[in-house]
Design a protein around this motif. Structure first.
Motif, short mmCIF file in Angstrom:
data_model
loop_
_atom_site.label_atom_id
_atom_site.label_comp_id
_atom_site.label_asym_id
_atom_site.label_seq_id
_atom_site.Cartn_x
_atom_site.Cartn_y
_atom_site.Cartn_z
N THR A 71 0.86 -1.18 0.00
CA THR A 71 0.00 0.00 0.00
C THR A 71 0.90 1.24 0.00
O THR A 71 1.87 1.31 0.76
CB THR A 71 -1.04 -0.03 1.15
OG1 THR A 71 -1.63 1.27 1.28
CG2 THR A 71 -0.45 -0.45 2.49
N CYS A 72 0.59 2.17 -0.90
CA CYS A 72 1.57 3.22 -1.23
C CYS A 72 1.02 4.63 -1.17
O CYS A 72 -0.17 4.86 -1.41
CB CYS A 72 2.07 3.04 -2.66
SG CYS A 72 2.64 1.40 -3.09
N ALA A 73 1.93 5.56 -0.90
CA ALA A 73 1.63 6.98 -1.03
C ALA A 73 2.83 7.64 -1.68
O ALA A 73 3.97 7.18 -1.52
CB ALA A 73 1.36 7.59 0.34
N MET A 125 -0.29 14.64 -5.00
CA MET A 125 -0.34 13.50 -4.08
C MET A 125 -0.91 12.29 -4.83
O MET A 125 -1.88 12.43 -5.57
CB MET A 125 -1.27 13.87 -2.95
CG MET A 125 -1.40 12.81 -1.91
SD MET A 125 -2.43 13.51 -0.61
CE MET A 125 -2.26 12.28 0.60
N VAL A 126 -0.27 11.15 -4.63
CA VAL A 126 -0.68 9.92 -5.31
C VAL A 126 -0.92 8.85 -4.25
O VAL A 126 -0.12 8.71 -3.33
CB VAL A 126 0.44 9.46 -6.28
CG1 VAL A 126 0.23 8.03 -6.75
CG2 VAL A 126 0.55 10.40 -7.47
N LEU A 127 -2.01 8.14 -4.35
CA LEU A 127 -2.25 6.99 -3.47
C LEU A 127 -2.43 5.77 -4.36
O LEU A 127 -2.81 5.90 -5.53
CB LEU A 127 -3.52 7.21 -2.64
CG LEU A 127 -3.57 8.47 -1.79
CD1 LEU A 127 -4.95 8.64 -1.18
CD2 LEU A 127 -2.50 8.45 -0.71
N GLY A 128 -2.19 4.60 -3.82
CA GLY A 128 -2.40 3.42 -4.66
C GLY A 128 -1.88 2.17 -4.00
O GLY A 128 -1.37 2.20 -2.88
N ALA A 129 -2.03 1.07 -4.72
CA ALA A 129 -1.52 -0.20 -4.21
C ALA A 129 -1.06 -1.04 -5.38
O ALA A 129 -1.58 -0.93 -6.48
CB ALA A 129 -2.60 -0.93 -3.43
N VAL A 130 -0.04 -1.87 -5.12
CA VAL A 130 0.45 -2.79 -6.15
C VAL A 130 0.33 -4.22 -5.66
O VAL A 130 0.73 -4.52 -4.53
CB VAL A 130 1.96 -2.59 -6.46
CG1 VAL A 130 2.26 -2.92 -7.90
CG2 VAL A 130 2.45 -1.24 -6.08
N PRO A 131 -0.18 -5.11 -6.51
CA PRO A 131 -0.20 -6.53 -6.13
C PRO A 131 1.24 -7.03 -5.97
O PRO A 131 2.11 -6.71 -6.77
CB PRO A 131 -0.85 -7.22 -7.34
CG PRO A 131 -1.55 -6.14 -8.11
CD PRO A 131 -0.76 -4.89 -7.85
N ALA A 132 1.50 -7.81 -4.91
CA ALA A 132 2.82 -8.37 -4.68
C ALA A 132 2.68 -9.84 -4.33
O ALA A 132 3.36 -10.36 -3.45
CB ALA A 132 3.53 -7.60 -3.57
N SER A 133 1.77 -10.51 -5.02
CA SER A 133 1.43 -11.89 -4.69
C SER A 133 2.25 -12.91 -5.46
O SER A 133 2.27 -14.08 -5.11
CB SER A 133 -0.05 -12.14 -5.00
OG SER A 133 -0.29 -11.89 -6.37
N GLY A 134 2.91 -12.48 -6.54
CA GLY A 134 3.47 -13.46 -7.46
C GLY A 134 2.34 -14.06 -8.27
O GLY A 134 1.18 -13.65 -8.13
#
Ligand code: FAD
Ligand code: SF4
Ligand code: SF4
Lengths: 58, 392
Positions: B179-181, B254-263
């Motif tokens: 989870t990112c900012a 400002m940027v919010l977001g999320a990246v999948p990191a599941s493989g």
């Protein structure tokens, strides 16, 4: 429904939607809608990067 | 909008535009829908991507290249610095893009290849005939519509619903997401290097980054492993980081977001349906990079779609060819990255420091990711025993 999204805080990023095990959240353009499948697991509350989701005590 | 197409692609990010371009070039009738009214906006990305990779998909254009970078530096929690060439983060550095313009340029490419693009149109469900998926329900500028297609492609990003509607559970566990900012910080001094900061107080289970955007600006961001985050943590930690490293910087975005990191996930196809890009969880679990994998998978998907429609067979079995191709390439890479990520998230700050110091002397600006892993392994056989399979 036991969580609410503060739409003045929400940055409509979709992070919460991707972790909801009940598929109770939906990102509609610039706001989040919650349906009654929510079971108050609080997963989304901790994922939201800006803390826009509140869990509401009933 | 017509009521029937060969292919409907849901989501006009890099994955969706790539599928649409490829399928339209093969002569198919393609509809690409995007729920936002402006493609690419708001941005959810640090915008770093490998030059050669990008060039495979689109002709470089100064309108969407914000800066070019020479390499990267990694800082251990105690400040130990490793400087490496641009391959270290795999495909993640080279260009720093202007994604708002880049994503639209990719959509333009789809349009000029013959696809139809419709914005402010959100898929809300799938139409089925028996088991077969035959189209979508959508809300197009406030109107409910049904549109039919031979194949539906879900390219709907991290928040993907298309897979779940088709019975593919793409829900990400908190340990499988970053989870990112990010702030766009202006008025600062940055050189032509991407910088990464590791440490459990900086970014638990993730890292902080500084990607130069030219003209005294940089994307400064933080990714936190979902299982170690709590309410609003990324924004809080980022504010602290920016204050510390760029006290004079001004935050202009400002940027919010999320990246999948599941493989790799178990399944990305069903009868008449495929998933591509972040919706198929094809992003790199270690770096969080997903642009190139989305573009590459898009070409594979578009090509398989075209051959399946030509053979008049869009069954899950026929679409297996896509699954096979992406697992063989992207899948292999992200599986390895997952092994490294799962180890890194267990390290203490002291272990990070020891690792960094152990190869400090050997590390020069020509080393790529593979050399770094090798050097780390040689210097720390015990700590990194699990990595032996990667090195073979
Ligand atoms: C903070 C952050 C930093 C990152 N940094 C980098 C980086 O430096 N380098 C890199 O390579 N990657 C990076 N990534 C990852 C990268 O942004 C993604 O991997 C990439 O955007 C994936 O492309 P995509 O097309 O699969 O999905 P997206 O770009 O997310 O596109 C999906 C699109 O689908 C649309 N959509 C969703 N649901 C619907 C629906 N129901 N109907 C219609 N449209 C819909 C969305 O609005 C969106 O436009 C970063 C991600 C984040 C969050
Ligand atoms: S509390 Fe749990 S079930 Fe409810 S919306 Fe959040 S993640 Fe979904
Ligand atoms: S994670 Fe937070 S900011 Fe992002 S869409 Fe959900 S509520 Fe909004």
């Amino acid at each position: 429904m036991t969580v609410t999204v503060n739409r003045y805080k929400c940055g409509y990023c979709g992070a919460c939607v991707s972790v909801c095990p009940r598929a109770a959240l939906e990102l509609v353009e610039t706001w989040i809608e919650i349906n009654n499948a929510c079971n108050d697991c609080n997963t989304c509350v901790n994922i939201c990067p800006i803390g826009a989701i509140e869990s509401v005590k009933e | 909008m017509k009521d029937k197409y060969d292919v409907i692609v849901v989501g006009a990010g890099p994955a969706g535009s790539s599928v649409a371009t490829t399928a339209a070039k093969a002569g198919l009738d393609v509809l690409l829908i995007e729920k936002r009214q402006e493609i690419g906006d708001p941005v959810r990305c640090a915008e770093g991507a490998d030059k050669e990779g990008i060039k495979r998909h689109i002709k470089p254009d100064p309108r969407w290249i914000a800066a070019e970078v020479k390499g990267s530096r990694i800082f251990a929690p105690d400040g130990t610095k490793l400087q490496i060439s641009e391959e270290l983060f795999g495909a993640e550095v080279g260009y720093v893009l202007e994604r708002k313009i880049f994503d639209r340029a990719l959509a333009e490419q789809a349009v000029s290849s013959g696809a139809e693009v419709i914005v402010k149109t959100r898929a809300t469900g799938l139409i089925r005939k028996n088991k077969q998926i035959t189209g979508i329900h959508a809300c197009s500028i406030g109107e409910l519509v049904d549109v039919k297609a031979r194949i539906v492609v879900g390219a709907d990003g991290v928040e993907s619903k298309v897979g779940r509607w088709a019975g593919i559970d793409t829900t990400l566990a908190p340990k499988d997401i970053e989870t990112c900012a990010q702030f766009l910080v202006s008025g600062i001094e940055v050189d032509e290097y991407c910088q990464f900061y590791l440490g459990n107080n900086i970014a638990p289970g993730g890292y902080a980054w500084v990607f130069p955007k030219g003209r005294g600006m940089a994307n400064v961001g933080i990714g936190v492993l979902g299982s170690r985050s709590d309410k609003g943590m990324p924004v809080k930690l980022l504010s602290k980081f920016v204050k510390h490293h760029f006290p004079k910087g001004k935050i202009i975005e400002m940027v919010l977001g999320a990246v999948p990191a599941s493989g790799p996930i178990e399944k990305t196809i069903a009868d008449g349906l495929m998933l591509v890009g972040d919706s198929a969880r094809q992003s790199d679990p270690l770096t969080g990079g997903g642009i190139l994998n989305a573009l590459d998978a898009g070409v594979m998907a578009g090509t398989v779609v075209a051959s399946c429609i030509e053979k008049d067979d869009v069954s899950e079995k026929a679409l297996m060819e896509y699954e096979r191709q992406w697992r063989e390439t992207i899948g292999k890479k992200i599986r390895k990255a997952l092994v490294v990520k799962e180890k890194l998230v267990t390290l203490t700050d002291e272990q990070f420091n020891t690792l960094a110091q152990s190869i400090k002397g050997e590390c020069d600006s020509t080393m790529g990711v593979f050399d770094i892993v090798l050097a780390l392994f040689r210097a720390n056989p015990k700590l990194l025993w699990e990595f032996r399979n990667l090195i073979k």
